[in-house]
Design an enzyme around this catalytic site. Structure first.
Site, PDB file in Angstrom:
ATOM      1  N   CYS A  81      34.273  65.454  37.631  1.00  0.00           N
ATOM      2  CA  CYS A  81      34.585  66.034  38.960  1.00  0.00           C
ATOM      3  C   CYS A  81      35.431  66.976  38.458  1.00  0.00           C
ATOM      4  CB  CYS A  81      35.544  65.026  40.148  1.00  0.00           C
ATOM      5  SG  CYS A  81      36.261  66.272  41.531  1.00  0.00           S
ATOM      6  N   CYS A  92      41.394  60.264  41.854  1.00  0.00           N
ATOM      7  CA  CYS A  92      40.723  59.159  40.904  1.00  0.00           C
ATOM      8  C   CYS A  92      41.699  59.487  39.993  1.00  0.00           C
ATOM      9  CB  CYS A  92      40.041  59.940  40.260  1.00  0.00           C
ATOM     10  SG  CYS A  92      38.250  59.379  41.396  1.00  0.00           S
ATOM     11  N   GLU A 324      44.063  35.533  61.268  1.00  0.00           N
ATOM     12  CA  GLU A 324      43.901  36.887  60.664  1.00  0.00           C
ATOM     13  C   GLU A 324      44.731  37.827  61.687  1.00  0.00           C
ATOM     14  OE1 GLU A 324      43.569  40.442  60.356  1.00  0.00           O
ATOM     15  OE2 GLU A 324      42.628  39.083  59.067  1.00  0.00           O
ATOM     16  N   CYS A 395      44.390  42.412  45.074  1.00  0.00           N
ATOM     17  CA  CYS A 395      44.263  43.518  44.927  1.00  0.00           C
ATOM     18  C   CYS A 395      45.333  44.478  44.481  1.00  0.00           C
ATOM     19  CB  CYS A 395      43.536  44.069  46.481  1.00  0.00           C
ATOM     20  SG  CYS A 395      44.596  44.393  47.781  1.00  0.00           S
TER      21      CYS A 395
END
Length: 442
Positions: A81, A92, A324, A395
């Protein structure tokens, strides 16, 4: 007497040997005087010139960029990139690392967090120590998979779209984001100007041609007329209440996974990698092995992805409760699963709703908490329901490790763990851990 302000070290440079990778997209190094440096744009084993980007005298650590590589790692590649590198786009972390090396770096971070925060070795976690690429993501050195189906562009003062620099509000204008999925790139966000707009979020659904942009105007700003290269629905974020409102087109996109179509409204949560939803459902169901008649919980259920997969497997005599906290996501989950009478969706926080349900035991639990993790009280409550198995989708490896420690204290231990590289070129990684009650005396 007021203390003297500490001297900023920003701009100072050190020649250092780069040590191991750490959680957060950087490596650790030490100066000759023992000062700890967090070094971005470097790889373990390299010798670099590290320039301080944040920190002052006496700080526990200094944040730095590797601005010159004196001795390069064999895993280093030329960043594909043109917007990547010290002081440039912060999207990134590992453009300068070969794809296989990126996965090894992520595996090292997971192993370190498990050991440090949970006291678990890979063997204890029943993990083979690898980070698996998503199907189709194996690329050669110097290539980049175009995977990101949701990109939030920041807009600079001149109305140019770009991405924020690392730990900064400054915008790096770009003419193309290499990790953006084709459905995002084809909208041409970067090719037009966005006067009076602060951010533009672009969404390209997987499994449908739905495209959406969500505009956040600057304070007092007006919306421009949006004419993009492909048909697209437009939403705006309200300046006063932060709510998302439809301008034109559908207020939702249709995603496709696990044999169903999912409505996801107002930019609500959906896995960003196009293969992620399918891959995670498969990993969770293989780990849980649901049976007909099981009672299951899907916590932090979003628009109902795991609840739907569970409902298909527990059959008419089974039951699934999803919880939720997002109002729109809960509404979408009810809509998405309205054909399944055995599913109930509750809106609210898990820690508030679960005690009110009166449920005292369940067979299976899926939890996919936000980045901060579930926390000790929630873990203890889940363990008290004595599930046969739990599947934890994470995550963030640090939050996962902390919660695994709490689960161990509550009598549940890992029986299987997998890690997936669903965020190539970044430091992020997704894990799935299946837990069962520890054997007595273990």
């Amino acid at each position: 007497m007021q203390a003297e302000p500490k001297k900023s070290l920003v701009g100072e440079e050190y020649e250092v040997e780069v040590g191991p990778v750490a959680h957060g997209g950087h490596c650790i190094a030490r100066t000759d005087e023992g000062q700890v440096l967090f070094v971005r744009h470097a790889l373990p084993g390299e010798r670099v010139i590290a320039r301080v980007t944040d920190g002052e005298e006496g700080a526990r650590f200094l944040r730095t960029d590797a601005v010159e590589i004196l001795t390069a790692s064999k895993d280093r590649v030329e960043a594909p990139c043109p917007f990547s590198g010290p002081g440039r786009c912060g999207g990134c972390d590992w453009q300068h690392a070969a794809p296989g090396a990126q996965r090894r770096l992520k595996a090292s971070v997971i192993a370190e967090q498990l050991e440090r925060l949970a006291g678990l070795s890979p063997e204890d976690a029943h993990w083979d120590g690898t980070v698996e690429p998503a199907p189709g993501d194996k690329v050669a050195k110097g290539e980049v998979p175009a995977w990101r189906t949701r990109v939030q562009y920041a807009v600079d003062a001149d109305g140019r779209a770009g991405l924020r620099k690392h730990r900064s509000h400054d915008v790096e204008p770009v003419d193309h984001c290499m990790i953006a999925a084709p459905g995002v790139s084809e909208l041409g966000i970067e090719q037009r100007e966005w006067p009076q707009i602060a951010t533009v979020e672009a969404i390209a659904a997987t499994g449908s041609n739905d495209r959406q942009v969500i505009l956040t105007p600057r304070p007092g700003g007006r919306l421009p007329i949006v004419e993009l290269d492909k048909p697209v629905s437009v939403l705006r974020v309200d300046e006063k209440d932060g709510g998302v409102h439809r301008v034109h087109g559908r207020p939702f996109v249709r995603e496709r996974a696990a044999g169903r179509t999912w409505r996801v409204g107002n930019g609500g949560f959906w896995q960003i990698h196009p293969k992620a939803a399918e891959l995670l459902v498969e990993a969770v169901m293989q780990g849980l092995m649901p049976k007909k008649g099981d009672m299951a919980l899907d916590l932090y259920c979003g628009v109902g992805l795991f609840a739907g997969a569970l409902a298909e497997r527990v059959g008419d005599k089974g039951a699934v409760l999803g919880i939720e906290s997002g109002k729109r996501a809960a509404e979408d989950a009810r809509h998405n699963l309205q054909d399944l009478d055995r599913v109930r969706i509750e809106h609210g926080k898990v820690e508030a709703i679960l005690p009110r349900t009166g449920i005292t035991d369940v067979d299976l639990i899926v939890l996919d908490p936000p980045r901060a993790g579930a926390g000790k009280k929630t873990v203890e409550r889940l363990a008290a329901l004595t599930p046969r198995r739990l599947a934890y989708v994470a995550c963030d490896p640090a939050a996962l490790a902390r919660d695994l420690k709490y689960f161990a204290e509550a009598g549940y231990v890992p029986r299987r763990m997998r890690a997936f590289d669903l965020f190539p070129m970044t430091h992020h990684v997704e894990c799935v851990v299946v837990l069962e009650k520890a054997a007595k005396g273990a």
